[in-house]
Design a protein around this motif. Structure first.
Motif, PDB file in Angstrom:
ATOM      1  N   PRO A 174       0.802  -1.229   0.000  1.00  0.00           N
ATOM      2  CA  PRO A 174       0.000   0.000   0.000  1.00  0.00           C
ATOM      3  C   PRO A 174       0.835   1.280   0.000  1.00  0.00           C
ATOM      4  O   PRO A 174       0.421   2.289  -0.575  1.00  0.00           O
ATOM      5  N   ALA A 175       2.011   1.262   0.604  1.00  0.00           N
ATOM      6  CA  ALA A 175       2.834   2.482   0.648  1.00  0.00           C
ATOM      7  C   ALA A 175       3.329   2.860  -0.747  1.00  0.00           C
ATOM      8  O   ALA A 175       3.288   4.034  -1.134  1.00  0.00           O
ATOM      9  N   ALA A 176       3.788   1.888  -1.504  1.00  0.00           N
ATOM     10  CA  ALA A 176       4.262   2.170  -2.865  1.00  0.00           C
ATOM     11  C   ALA A 176       3.120   2.670  -3.742  1.00  0.00           C
ATOM     12  O   ALA A 176       3.294   3.612  -4.528  1.00  0.00           O
ATOM     13  N   TRP A 177       1.944   2.069  -3.591  1.00  0.00           N
ATOM     14  CA  TRP A 177       0.802   2.506  -4.387  1.00  0.00           C
ATOM     15  C   TRP A 177       0.309   3.883  -3.940  1.00  0.00           C
ATOM     16  O   TRP A 177      -0.175   4.662  -4.769  1.00  0.00           O
ATOM     17  N   ALA A 178       0.416   4.199  -2.660  1.00  0.00           N
ATOM     18  CA  ALA A 178       0.022   5.526  -2.189  1.00  0.00           C
ATOM     19  C   ALA A 178       0.906   6.598  -2.827  1.00  0.00           C
ATOM     20  O   ALA A 178       0.420   7.658  -3.236  1.00  0.00           O
ATOM     21  N   GLU A 179       2.199   6.313  -2.935  1.00  0.00           N
ATOM     22  CA  GLU A 179       3.108   7.257  -3.583  1.00  0.00           C
ATOM     23  C   GLU A 179       2.764   7.411  -5.066  1.00  0.00           C
ATOM     24  O   GLU A 179       2.720   8.529  -5.587  1.00  0.00           O
ATOM     25  N   LEU A 180       2.518   6.307  -5.742  1.00  0.00           N
ATOM     26  CA  LEU A 180       2.152   6.369  -7.159  1.00  0.00           C
ATOM     27  C   LEU A 180       0.834   7.119  -7.372  1.00  0.00           C
ATOM     28  O   LEU A 180       0.701   7.890  -8.327  1.00  0.00           O
ATOM     29  N   ASP A 181      -0.131   6.907  -6.492  1.00  0.00           N
ATOM     30  CA  ASP A 181      -1.403   7.620  -6.594  1.00  0.00           C
ATOM     31  C   ASP A 181      -1.218   9.115  -6.351  1.00  0.00           C
ATOM     32  O   ASP A 181      -1.846   9.935  -7.014  1.00  0.00           O
ATOM     33  N   PHE A 182      -0.349   9.474  -5.394  1.00  0.00           N
ATOM     34  CA  PHE A 182      -0.062  10.884  -5.123  1.00  0.00           C
ATOM     35  C   PHE A 182       0.548  11.543  -6.357  1.00  0.00           C
ATOM     36  O   PHE A 182       0.146  12.635  -6.760  1.00  0.00           O
ATOM     37  N   VAL A 183       1.512  10.878  -6.967  1.00  0.00           N
ATOM     38  CA  VAL A 183       2.154  11.422  -8.165  1.00  0.00           C
ATOM     39  C   VAL A 183       1.146  11.547  -9.291  1.00  0.00           C
ATOM     40  O   VAL A 183       1.090  12.569  -9.989  1.00  0.00           O
ATOM     41  N   ASP A 184       0.320  10.541  -9.473  1.00  0.00           N
ATOM     42  CA  ASP A 184      -0.678  10.566 -10.543  1.00  0.00           C
ATOM     43  C   ASP A 184      -1.692  11.691 -10.341  1.00  0.00           C
ATOM     44  O   ASP A 184      -2.126  12.334 -11.297  1.00  0.00           O
ATOM     45  N   GLN A 185      -2.039  11.930  -9.100  1.00  0.00           N
ATOM     46  CA  GLN A 185      -3.047  12.941  -8.799  1.00  0.00           C
ATOM     47  C   GLN A 185      -2.489  14.358  -8.855  1.00  0.00           C
ATOM     48  O   GLN A 185      -3.157  15.269  -9.317  1.00  0.00           O
ATOM     49  N   HIS A 186      -1.250  14.547  -8.418  1.00  0.00           N
ATOM     50  CA  HIS A 186      -0.730  15.905  -8.258  1.00  0.00           C
ATOM     51  C   HIS A 186       0.303  16.341  -9.290  1.00  0.00           C
ATOM     52  O   HIS A 186       0.583  17.535  -9.387  1.00  0.00           O
ATOM     53  N   ALA A 187       0.879  15.432 -10.029  1.00  0.00           N
ATOM     54  CA  ALA A 187       1.926  15.826 -10.974  1.00  0.00           C
ATOM     55  C   ALA A 187       1.333  16.700 -12.082  1.00  0.00           C
ATOM     56  O   ALA A 187       0.235  16.435 -12.572  1.00  0.00           O
ATOM     57  N   PRO A 188       2.054  17.748 -12.479  1.00  0.00           N
ATOM     58  CA  PRO A 188       1.553  18.581 -13.575  1.00  0.00           C
ATOM     59  C   PRO A 188       1.517  17.782 -14.880  1.00  0.00           C
ATOM     60  O   PRO A 188       2.388  16.956 -15.143  1.00  0.00           O
ATOM     61  N   LYS A 189       0.485  18.020 -15.659  1.00  0.00           N
ATOM     62  CA  LYS A 189       0.287  17.258 -16.888  1.00  0.00           C
ATOM     63  C   LYS A 189       0.459  18.152 -18.101  1.00  0.00           C
ATOM     64  O   LYS A 189       0.395  19.376 -18.008  1.00  0.00           O
ATOM     65  N   TYR A 190       0.659  17.505 -19.240  1.00  0.00           N
ATOM     66  CA  TYR A 190       0.682  18.158 -20.539  1.00  0.00           C
ATOM     67  C   TYR A 190       1.780  19.212 -20.655  1.00  0.00           C
ATOM     68  O   TYR A 190       1.618  20.235 -21.303  1.00  0.00           O
ATOM     69  N   GLY A 191       2.914  18.996 -20.003  1.00  0.00           N
ATOM     70  CA  GLY A 191       4.043  19.900 -20.123  1.00  0.00           C
ATOM     71  C   GLY A 191       3.914  21.195 -19.336  1.00  0.00           C
ATOM     72  O   GLY A 191       4.731  22.098 -19.477  1.00  0.00           O
ATOM     73  N   ARG A 192       2.900  21.292 -18.508  1.00  0.00           N
ATOM     74  CA  ARG A 192       2.681  22.497 -17.708  1.00  0.00           C
ATOM     75  C   ARG A 192       3.677  22.511 -16.553  1.00  0.00           C
ATOM     76  O   ARG A 192       3.919  21.479 -15.931  1.00  0.00           O
ATOM     77  N   PRO A 193       4.284  23.668 -16.231  1.00  0.00           N
ATOM     78  CA  PRO A 193       5.212  23.707 -15.100  1.00  0.00           C
ATOM     79  C   PRO A 193       4.464  23.589 -13.770  1.00  0.00           C
ATOM     80  O   PRO A 193       3.294  23.950 -13.676  1.00  0.00           O
TER      81      PRO A 193
END
Length: 159
Positions: free
Chosen positions: A126-145
């Motif tokens: 669950p810890a590894a998946w929590a990190e992946l979910d955090f990145v998926d949810q919060h990482a900027p998309k489409y080249g946006r800074p």
């Protein structure tokens, strides 16, 4: 996360003029539709999921999304149930019944395999998946800074 933040993440400024936004959206829609209707195409992805069942990063990058495989499981199971009902009630020709069953059963097997492997991985790590979910949810998309603290952190975790 508030609705405004989610909308800003999915529809950044200038999204309607961004070719990357359109290409990514069309690619994701195509993959998810294919995963839901013709999961047989992703037999290589199912094999990859089995080989890397203890690596959450690899499982998170499978073609098609987890939701697409779940949709496939539901759609094809429903189709098989309708087929069996029609074969019993209406007396469908044996050839048609065999062809449709030959379509539904492999799709169900592949989507069930991916579903079980990902679900097992999520419960065991669950810890590894929590990190992946955090990145998926919060990482900027489409080249946006990145603009917020969470976006900077997600970008650092992704790299």
């Amino acid at each position: 996360m508030r609705l405004r933040s989610r909308l800003r993440g999915e529809f950044p400024r200038g999204w309607c003029h961004s070719a990357q936004w359109w290409i990514t959206g069309i690619r994701d829609l195509t993959l998810n539709t294919t995963a839901a209707v013709a999961t047989v195409v992703f037999v290589g992805e199912a094999k990859r999921a089995l080989r890397h069942r203890d690596e959450p990063r690899t499982l998170a990058r499978l073609s098609g999304t987890f939701e697409g495989y779940v949709a496939s499981l539901l759609v094809n199971s429903g189709g098989l149930a309708v087929l069996v009902t029609m074969a019993i009630e209406e007396g469908l020709p044996v050839v048609l019944t065999a062809l449709l069953a030959g379509w539904y059963l492999p799709n169900i097997a592949i989507s069930a395999t991916v579903f079980v492997v990902v679900a097992r991985s999520r419960t065991r790590q669950p810890a590894a998946w929590a990190e992946l979910d955090f990145v998926d949810q919060h990482a900027p998309k489409y080249g946006r800074p990145p603009e917020t603290i969470e976006e900077y952190r997600a970008q650092q975790l992704r790299e």
